[in-house]
Design a protein around this motif. Structure first.
Motif, mmCIF file in Angstrom:
data_model
loop_
_atom_site.group_PDB
_atom_site.id
_atom_site.type_symbol
_atom_site.label_atom_id
_atom_site.label_comp_id
_atom_site.label_asym_id
_atom_site.label_seq_id
_atom_site.Cartn_x
_atom_site.Cartn_y
_atom_site.Cartn_z
ATOM 1 N N VAL A 261 36.628 36.380 40.062
ATOM 2 C CA VAL A 261 36.439 37.760 40.522
ATOM 3 C C VAL A 261 36.060 38.665 39.350
ATOM 4 O O VAL A 261 35.116 39.473 39.441
ATOM 5 C CB VAL A 261 37.716 38.276 41.218
ATOM 6 C CG1 VAL A 261 37.634 39.784 41.454
ATOM 7 C CG2 VAL A 261 37.935 37.562 42.545
ATOM 8 N N GLU A 372 33.127 43.178 44.751
ATOM 9 C CA GLU A 372 33.688 42.254 45.729
ATOM 10 C C GLU A 372 35.077 41.810 45.275
ATOM 11 O O GLU A 372 35.261 41.361 44.142
ATOM 12 C CB GLU A 372 32.792 41.035 45.905
ATOM 13 C CG GLU A 372 33.270 40.097 47.011
ATOM 14 C CD GLU A 372 32.347 38.910 47.223
ATOM 15 O OE1 GLU A 372 32.502 38.228 48.243
ATOM 16 O OE2 GLU A 372 31.474 38.674 46.367
ATOM 17 N N HIS A 373 36.071 41.941 46.170
ATOM 18 C CA HIS A 373 37.465 41.592 45.901
ATOM 19 C C HIS A 373 38.093 42.455 44.817
ATOM 20 O O HIS A 373 39.122 42.076 44.244
ATOM 21 C CB HIS A 373 37.602 40.116 45.514
ATOM 22 C CG HIS A 373 37.122 39.153 46.542
ATOM 23 N ND1 HIS A 373 37.615 39.141 47.835
ATOM 24 C CD2 HIS A 373 36.186 38.164 46.477
ATOM 25 C CE1 HIS A 373 37.006 38.180 48.517
ATOM 26 N NE2 HIS A 373 36.138 37.591 47.720
ATOM 27 N N ASP A 375 39.179 46.587 43.946
ATOM 28 C CA ASP A 375 39.278 47.978 44.365
ATOM 29 C C ASP A 375 40.040 48.779 43.314
ATOM 30 O O ASP A 375 40.901 48.252 42.602
ATOM 31 C CB ASP A 375 40.018 48.091 45.703
ATOM 32 C CG ASP A 375 39.280 47.414 46.837
ATOM 33 O OD1 ASP A 375 38.417 48.062 47.449
ATOM 34 O OD2 ASP A 375 39.567 46.225 47.105
ATOM 35 N N ILE A 384 42.962 43.370 42.595
ATOM 36 C CA ILE A 384 42.197 42.216 43.061
ATOM 37 C C ILE A 384 42.675 41.795 44.445
ATOM 38 O O ILE A 384 43.875 41.706 44.704
ATOM 39 C CB ILE A 384 42.327 41.035 42.075
ATOM 40 C CG1 ILE A 384 41.787 41.429 40.695
ATOM 41 C CG2 ILE A 384 41.588 39.809 42.591
ATOM 42 C CD1 ILE A 384 41.919 40.337 39.650
ATOM 43 N N ALA A 385 41.710 41.547 45.353
ATOM 44 C CA ALA A 385 41.972 41.017 46.695
ATOM 45 C C ALA A 385 42.944 41.885 47.486
ATOM 46 O O ALA A 385 43.735 41.382 48.279
ATOM 47 C CB ALA A 385 42.472 39.580 46.613
ATOM 48 N N ARG A 386 42.919 43.212 47.214
ATOM 49 C CA ARG A 386 43.736 44.176 47.955
ATOM 50 C C ARG A 386 45.227 43.831 47.899
ATOM 51 O O ARG A 386 45.992 44.159 48.808
ATOM 52 C CB ARG A 386 43.258 44.301 49.404
ATOM 53 C CG ARG A 386 41.828 44.805 49.517
ATOM 54 C CD ARG A 386 41.313 44.785 50.951
ATOM 55 N NE ARG A 386 42.035 45.713 51.814
ATOM 56 C CZ ARG A 386 41.807 47.012 51.905
ATOM 57 N NH1 ARG A 386 40.863 47.563 51.151
ATOM 58 N NH2 ARG A 386 42.502 47.768 52.721
ATOM 59 N N VAL A 390 45.847 35.861 45.727
ATOM 60 C CA VAL A 390 44.456 35.838 45.292
ATOM 61 C C VAL A 390 43.770 34.507 45.561
ATOM 62 O O VAL A 390 42.568 34.457 45.823
ATOM 63 C CB VAL A 390 44.378 36.215 43.795
ATOM 64 C CG1 VAL A 390 45.025 35.160 42.913
ATOM 65 C CG2 VAL A 390 42.952 36.476 43.369
ATOM 66 N N ALA A 393 42.863 34.891 49.323
ATOM 67 C CA ALA A 393 42.005 36.022 49.669
ATOM 68 C C ALA A 393 40.644 35.950 48.992
ATOM 69 O O ALA A 393 39.652 36.457 49.522
ATOM 70 C CB ALA A 393 42.695 37.331 49.298
ATOM 71 N N ALA A 394 40.575 35.326 47.798
ATOM 72 C CA ALA A 394 39.320 35.308 47.054
ATOM 73 C C ALA A 394 38.879 33.893 46.689
ATOM 74 O O ALA A 394 37.964 33.717 45.894
ATOM 75 C CB ALA A 394 39.461 36.126 45.773
#
Length: 473
Positions: A261, A372-373, A375, A384-386, A390, A393-394
């Protein structure tokens, strides 16, 4: 120009991403002649891999690349291919499932699987079906690979789950799945075990098996309050699960996913210190894989024994608020509210290698997408990955060989539930079954282990005898 260390890291991560296989314990060879190949010769053993035949195959003018079993990486582009390749690398689960099938142990038994649905879980369902069980699968909306679900449906296994479901609709779907009527539940997070009790549907179950630490915690509370009405095998606590899944599997898959990521966003993982919160088996694995990548690692741990172990493993230990400013912070606790607003304001990047909702205490609606992934939390850290686990999610979850061992324990738990008259409550996975799985895994690898000699056996028996204890008193 990219430095050799970064290029080598990317090659190893590409191997894992394209195959979903484990580096540790695997034989590799490397093609190449330059500094990248030499860096691979350092990195692969640091991650637990083995370089066969001296390691580097010299090929003048050829770009460095990693070979697996002497050849190029397998094609794995479609969901069908991903499911089938998972099956090809799950020899231990396959052997146990065949034994269950040959004995007729699960013939006609209705088994519900409620886990993250990806290729390895699909193989568990197929193995149980082929052994004679009546199998159906449920996956939570954020834990379903829809293409893999379609593969299972095509192969005759019902799959309940829809990424579009939320709130009450998701709960109704899970209840409908339970109303299919099962003898056994194989759960991940104990969501359906608990829901079955809430809805008065547990009485029809003969038992269940729970895969995770986070799932066992509420079940232990239920047991202490006299609310757990069925026998549940604590799969997570089995040595063949925790020792491998949590340390090697989660360690590799989470660190590699984080690096992927950040790399895609132009951020180097070695550009800043990293703090691992929690030094249980997951934290140990995460820290070890970070160290192999040349990262400076600190550990924040509330348990004094684990903190001391981290110090003896060579990691800086300290309070989270002291280690977090400007760092990449990775939570490996599996406990809610591990990372609060203060850490989110101080850290540079935050990720989760645990796996419970709310491990990062953040308002998801307030996140600002940056990549991407990735925020931004207000004016603070990148998340990472909300804040989800991880590697799920990623990425594609734990490597295949690791889940082979974990699912072998699940299959052993199925056998134990069906062949023993267990009372309600949590039950340990039998130690002799753990050892049998380990021996099967060693046999699949073609490895031999040492045996005690007759004199050692005799001496150990003498040491254990009452006569020895009396003479020593």
């Amino acid at each position: 120009m990219t430095d050799p260390t970064t290029t080598a890291e990317r090659l190893v991560r590409r191997f894992a991403r394209e195959t979903n296989l484990l580096v540790a314990g695997r034989d590799f060879s490397v093609i190449g002649t330059d500094a990248v190949a030499e860096e691979l010769r350092r990195l692969i053993p640091a991650l637990g891999g083995h370089l066969a035949g001296g390691g580097v195959v010299f090929a003048p003018g050829q770009e460095p690349q990693i070979l697996m079993d002497g050849g190029l990486l397998p094609a794995r582009s479609t969901a069908e291919e991903r499911v089938d390749i998972a099956g090809a690398h799950m020899p231990v689960s396959s052997a146990i499932a065949r034994r269950l099938g040959d004995a007729g142990a699960v013939r006609g038994i209705r088994i519900g699987i409620a886990m993250v649905l990806e290729p390895k879980t699909a193989q568990l369902a197929l193995l149980l079906r082929d052994a004679g069980a009546d199998v159906a699968v449920y996956a939570h909306p954020d834990e379903i690979d829809v293409d893999v679900a379609d593969v299972l449906r095509t192969r005759g296994i019902p799959v309940d789950g829809d990424p579009a479901l939320a709130g009450d609709a998701e709960r109704r779907a899970a209840i409908a799945f339970l109303r299919r009527g099962f003898d056994l539940l194989l759960d991940d997070g104990s969501h359906l075990i608990r829901l079955a009790h809430e809805e008065g549907l547990a009485a029809s179950l003969r038992g269940a098996a729970e895969e995770t630490t986070s799932g066992l915690t509420p079940l232990r509370l239920m047991q202490s309050e006299g609310l757990l009405g069925i026998p549940v095998i604590a799969v997570n606590d089995a040595a063949m699960k925790t020792s491998f899944d949590n340390r090697y599997g989660t360690g590799q898959s989470c660190v590699f996913a984080i690096a992927d990521v950040l790399d895609a966003a132009g951020i180097g993982m070695r550009d800043r210190p990293v703090v691992v919160i929690g030094y249980g088996p997951v934290g140990e694995g995460v820290a070890a894989h970070l160290r192999a990548f040349g990262v400076s690692v600190g550990v924040a741990e509330t348990d004094p024994v684990r903190a001391l172990r981290a110090a003896h493993d060579g990691f800086e230990i300290g309070a989270l608020e002291e280690l977090a400013p400007g760092a990449l912070v990775i939570s490996a606790t599996g406990a809610p509210h591990t990372i609060g607003t203060g850490i989110l304001a101080a850290a540079h990047i935050v990720a989760v290698a645990g796996g419970v909702p709310g491990e990062v205490d953040v308002d998801l609606a307030a996140l600002r997408p940056e990549h991407e992934h990735l925020d931004r939390v207000g004016d603070g850290a990148l998340l990472i990955a909300r804040g989800g686990c991880v590697n799920l999610a990623a990425a594609e979850g734990n490597p295949i060989e690791i889940m082979d061992l974990s699912f072998a324990v699940q299959l052993g738990a199925v056998e134990h539930l069906l062949t023993r008259d267990l009372p309600p409550g949590l039950h340990a996975f039998p130690a002799e079954a753990d050892a049998a799985i380990a021996l099967a895994a060693l046999e699949a690898r073609g490895d031999r282990i040492d045996e005690r000699g007759s004199a050692q056996i005799e001496a150990q028996g003498e040491w254990r005898s009452p006569r020895y204890r009396e003479a020593s008193a």
